[in-house]
Design an enzyme around this catalytic site. Structure first.
Site, PDB file in Angstrom:
ATOM      1  N   GLU A 264       2.024   3.851   3.121  1.00  0.00           N
ATOM      2  CA  GLU A 264       2.264   3.745   3.766  1.00  0.00           C
ATOM      3  C   GLU A 264       3.303   4.161   3.837  1.00  0.00           C
ATOM      4  O   GLU A 264       4.347   2.880   4.658  1.00  0.00           O
ATOM      5  CB  GLU A 264       1.894   2.611   4.357  1.00  0.00           C
ATOM      6  CG  GLU A 264       0.445   2.393   4.630  1.00  0.00           C
ATOM      7  CD  GLU A 264      -0.901   1.111   4.330  1.00  0.00           C
ATOM      8  OE1 GLU A 264       0.185  -0.335   4.693  1.00  0.00           O
ATOM      9  OE2 GLU A 264      -1.994   0.975   4.220  1.00  0.00           O
TER      10      GLU A 264
ATOM     11  N   HIS B 225       0.541  -1.098   0.139  1.00  0.00           N
ATOM     12  CA  HIS B 225      -0.184  -0.125  -0.032  1.00  0.00           C
ATOM     13  C   HIS B 225       1.096   1.198   0.156  1.00  0.00           C
ATOM     14  O   HIS B 225       1.768   1.708   0.867  1.00  0.00           O
ATOM     15  CB  HIS B 225      -0.789   0.031   0.868  1.00  0.00           C
ATOM     16  CG  HIS B 225      -1.729  -0.961   0.553  1.00  0.00           C
ATOM     17  ND1 HIS B 225      -2.430  -1.533   1.885  1.00  0.00           N
ATOM     18  CD2 HIS B 225      -2.511  -1.493  -0.059  1.00  0.00           C
ATOM     19  CE1 HIS B 225      -3.572  -2.182   1.439  1.00  0.00           C
ATOM     20  NE2 HIS B 225      -3.724  -2.221   0.221  1.00  0.00           N
TER      21      HIS B 225
ATOM     22  N   GLU C 131       1.009  -4.613  10.913  1.00  0.00           N
ATOM     23  CA  GLU C 131       0.094  -2.758  10.813  1.00  0.00           C
ATOM     24  C   GLU C 131       1.252  -2.369  12.069  1.00  0.00           C
ATOM     25  O   GLU C 131       1.579  -2.760  12.843  1.00  0.00           O
ATOM     26  CB  GLU C 131      -1.168  -3.259  11.192  1.00  0.00           C
ATOM     27  CG  GLU C 131      -1.964  -3.541   9.945  1.00  0.00           C
ATOM     28  CD  GLU C 131      -2.302  -2.724   8.833  1.00  0.00           C
ATOM     29  OE1 GLU C 131      -1.828  -1.396   9.005  1.00  0.00           O
ATOM     30  OE2 GLU C 131      -3.231  -3.423   8.058  1.00  0.00           O
TER      31      GLU C 131
ATOM     32  N   HIS D 138       2.440  -3.376   6.720  1.00  0.00           N
ATOM     33  CA  HIS D 138       1.782  -2.513   6.799  1.00  0.00           C
ATOM     34  C   HIS D 138       1.365  -1.266   7.423  1.00  0.00           C
ATOM     35  O   HIS D 138       2.737  -1.399   8.562  1.00  0.00           O
ATOM     36  CB  HIS D 138      -0.078  -3.198   6.111  1.00  0.00           C
ATOM     37  CG  HIS D 138      -0.403  -3.606   4.841  1.00  0.00           C
ATOM     38  ND1 HIS D 138      -0.905  -3.560   3.921  1.00  0.00           N
ATOM     39  CD2 HIS D 138       0.299  -4.738   4.531  1.00  0.00           C
ATOM     40  CE1 HIS D 138      -1.044  -4.448   3.193  1.00  0.00           C
ATOM     41  NE2 HIS D 138      -0.427  -5.238   3.429  1.00  0.00           N
TER      42      HIS D 138
ATOM     43  N   ARG E 214      -2.969   4.730  -2.333  1.00  0.00           N
ATOM     44  CA  ARG E 214      -3.112   2.963  -1.667  1.00  0.00           C
ATOM     45  C   ARG E 214      -2.719   2.462  -2.432  1.00  0.00           C
ATOM     46  O   ARG E 214      -1.785   1.038  -2.728  1.00  0.00           O
ATOM     47  CB  ARG E 214      -3.485   3.324  -1.070  1.00  0.00           C
ATOM     48  CG  ARG E 214      -4.176   1.563  -0.655  1.00  0.00           C
ATOM     49  CD  ARG E 214      -5.659   1.512   0.154  1.00  0.00           C
ATOM     50  NE  ARG E 214      -6.168   0.097   0.030  1.00  0.00           N
ATOM     51  CZ  ARG E 214      -6.155  -0.394   1.740  1.00  0.00           C
ATOM     52  NH1 ARG E 214      -5.536   0.544   2.747  1.00  0.00           N
ATOM     53  NH2 ARG E 214      -7.465  -1.468   1.422  1.00  0.00           N
TER      54      ARG E 214
ATOM     55  N   TYR F  19      -1.114   1.010   9.587  1.00  0.00           N
ATOM     56  CA  TYR F  19      -0.544   1.836  10.656  1.00  0.00           C
ATOM     57  C   TYR F  19      -1.419   1.453  12.254  1.00  0.00           C
ATOM     58  O   TYR F  19      -2.069   2.510  12.693  1.00  0.00           O
ATOM     59  CB  TYR F  19      -0.292   4.165  10.448  1.00  0.00           C
ATOM     60  CG  TYR F  19      -2.258   4.376  10.649  1.00  0.00           C
ATOM     61  CD1 TYR F  19      -2.467   4.226   9.679  1.00  0.00           C
ATOM     62  CD2 TYR F  19      -2.777   5.020  12.033  1.00  0.00           C
ATOM     63  CE1 TYR F  19      -3.498   5.042   9.105  1.00  0.00           C
ATOM     64  CE2 TYR F  19      -3.729   5.102  11.407  1.00  0.00           C
ATOM     65  CZ  TYR F  19      -4.030   5.059  10.593  1.00  0.00           C
ATOM     66  OH  TYR F  19      -5.294   6.460  10.398  1.00  0.00           O
TER      67      TYR F  19
END
Lengths: 96, 309
Positions: free
Chosen positions: B72, B69, B270, B196, B127, B198
């Site tokens: 990020e 993505h 994440e 990834h 993204r 967040y």
């Protein structure tokens, strides 16, 4: 280049299953033009959405009308982007 | 920067700077690092993978990717830091040295290069991939909904304008298909970690069904160990569990596909959130994020090394 002056990121915290269900459908409500940064995971877990300035008031009214609690996570997205770009430029200058 | 020692790891970098970094790292460490081009993005950019190997042939391997993505940014920045960390620690850190003496590590830092370029030039919020969708004005596919694992089930969108659009068919995106082909042709990848940001989570399959995977108990306890190690540095707290239980139903996701290919240790991260900026994480957070994540990566890699299958 797309810019984001006046766009805000709101953090919404669902308090119950009903609010959770409402938030799950947010992205499908096209008229708000939302960009979901962090999606729905569960009750009490935050949901972050970027809202453009022209739908901000309507969207906030929608949240209020459903008793959805929110806070403003980012006041002005473009201000952060400008800061980010300036940091990168100054770091590049330092390296040079 | 003239070399990877003077590279600024505490800042975000453009795609060309990432490509230059990769070439410098290879040139500086010819006996440890090589660059493999596994394919091309839709716009023709190379899909580079760094291979860290001390020799051998088709050794069991660990895959790590960052930045699928594109927006990020802390993930690509962490990937750069991981790459340098591997060459710095090899021969000094006994655990990493043992791993690399027996296994290879593959690291794809810019997994969605078209998207990453677009975040620097046109839209920081981008993204998805950048392939046009015929008959629709919206571009791109969510490359984490494009895998052939529950593809098209609930948990992905059929709308090309959605951020979670799954694409016209499984593996329709060259950025995804290139990894699929690589994983299949390699045939000996034992751990697959897709990174990834967040929301501070470490997740394992599945995303498209609530049915627990066969190795759930082991994956769960290993995730617990990894996030405990991560938290030991700065106290960053992670949630962990299966994708569908911890986040939401997500079909066609990366690690569901890798698990179904027989890669038992399939995880997706994440990374950290400061609570104020989301994926627009300030650059000063890059190194702390990478440092703490590295501890979790080491836990996953060390477990793989010590538990061959």
């Amino acid at each position: 280049k797309e810019t984001f002056e006046g766009h805000q990121v709101l953090r919404i915290v669902p308090k119950n299953e009903l609010q959770l269900a409402l938030l799950k459908n947010l992205e499908e409500i096209v008229e708000f033009e939302l960009d979901v940064w962090m999606g729905v995971t569960g009750v009490s877990y935050p949901v972050d959405v970027r809202v453009p300035p022209h739908t901000l008031e309507t969207f906030k009214s929608y949240l209020d009308s459903h008793d959805l609690e929110y806070s403003t996570m980012i006041e002005d997205v473009q201000a952060i982007l400008d800061m980010e770009r300036e940091q990168m430029k100054s770091a590049a200058r330092l390296v040079q | 920067p003239r070399n990877t020692d003077s590279f600024d790891y505490a800042n975000y970098h453009t795609l060309s700077e990432i490509y230059s970094f990769q070439d410098m790292l290879v040139a500086e460490n010819p006996n440890l690092v090589s660059k493999i081009v596994i394919g091309q993005s839709y716009e023709g950019r190379p899909l580079n993978v760094l291979k860290f190997s001390t020799g051998g042939s088709n050794r069991p391997a660990i895959w790590i990717d960052t930045g699928i993505h594109s927006r990020e940014w802390v993930t690509q920045a962490s990937g750069l830091w991981f790459a340098k960390k591997i060459v710095t620690d090899y021969g000094k850190d006994s655990a990493l040295t043992a791993i690399l003496n027996n296994m290879d590590i593959f690291l794809e830092i810019a997994t969605n290069p078209d998207g990453y370029y677009f975040t620097h030039t046109s839209n920081r919020m981008w993204r998805k991939t950048r392939k046009p969708n015929p008959g629709n004005s919206c571009y791109g596919v969510d490359p984490n909904r494009n895998w052939d694992a529950g593809f098209g089930l609930p948990g992905a969108s059929t709308n090309p304008c959605s951020e979670t659009y799954h694409g016209p068919s499984a593996h329709s995106e060259s950025e995804v298909k290139s990894i699929v082909d690589f994983v299949k042709s390699h045939g000996n990848i034992k751990t697959f970690i897709s990174i990834h940001s967040y929301s501070q989570m470490l997740l394992y399959p599945c995303g498209y069904t609530t049915t627990p995977v066969k190795d759930q108990a082991e994956l769960h306890s290993l995730a617990e160990k990894a996030i405990t190690d991560l938290a030991s540095l700065y106290g960053t707290r992670y949630r962990y569990g299966s994708i569908i239980n911890v986040i939401y139903q997500a079909s066609g996701s990366t690690v569901d596909w890798t698990y179904e290919q027989g890669i038992k240790y399939s995880y997706t991260f994440e990374l950290r959130d400061t609570g104020s900026y989301g994926f627009l994480l300030p650059a000063k957070q890059i190194i702390p994020t990478a440092e703490e994540t590295w501890l979790a990566l080491m836990a996953l890699m060390d477990h793989t090394y010590k538990n061959p299958y």
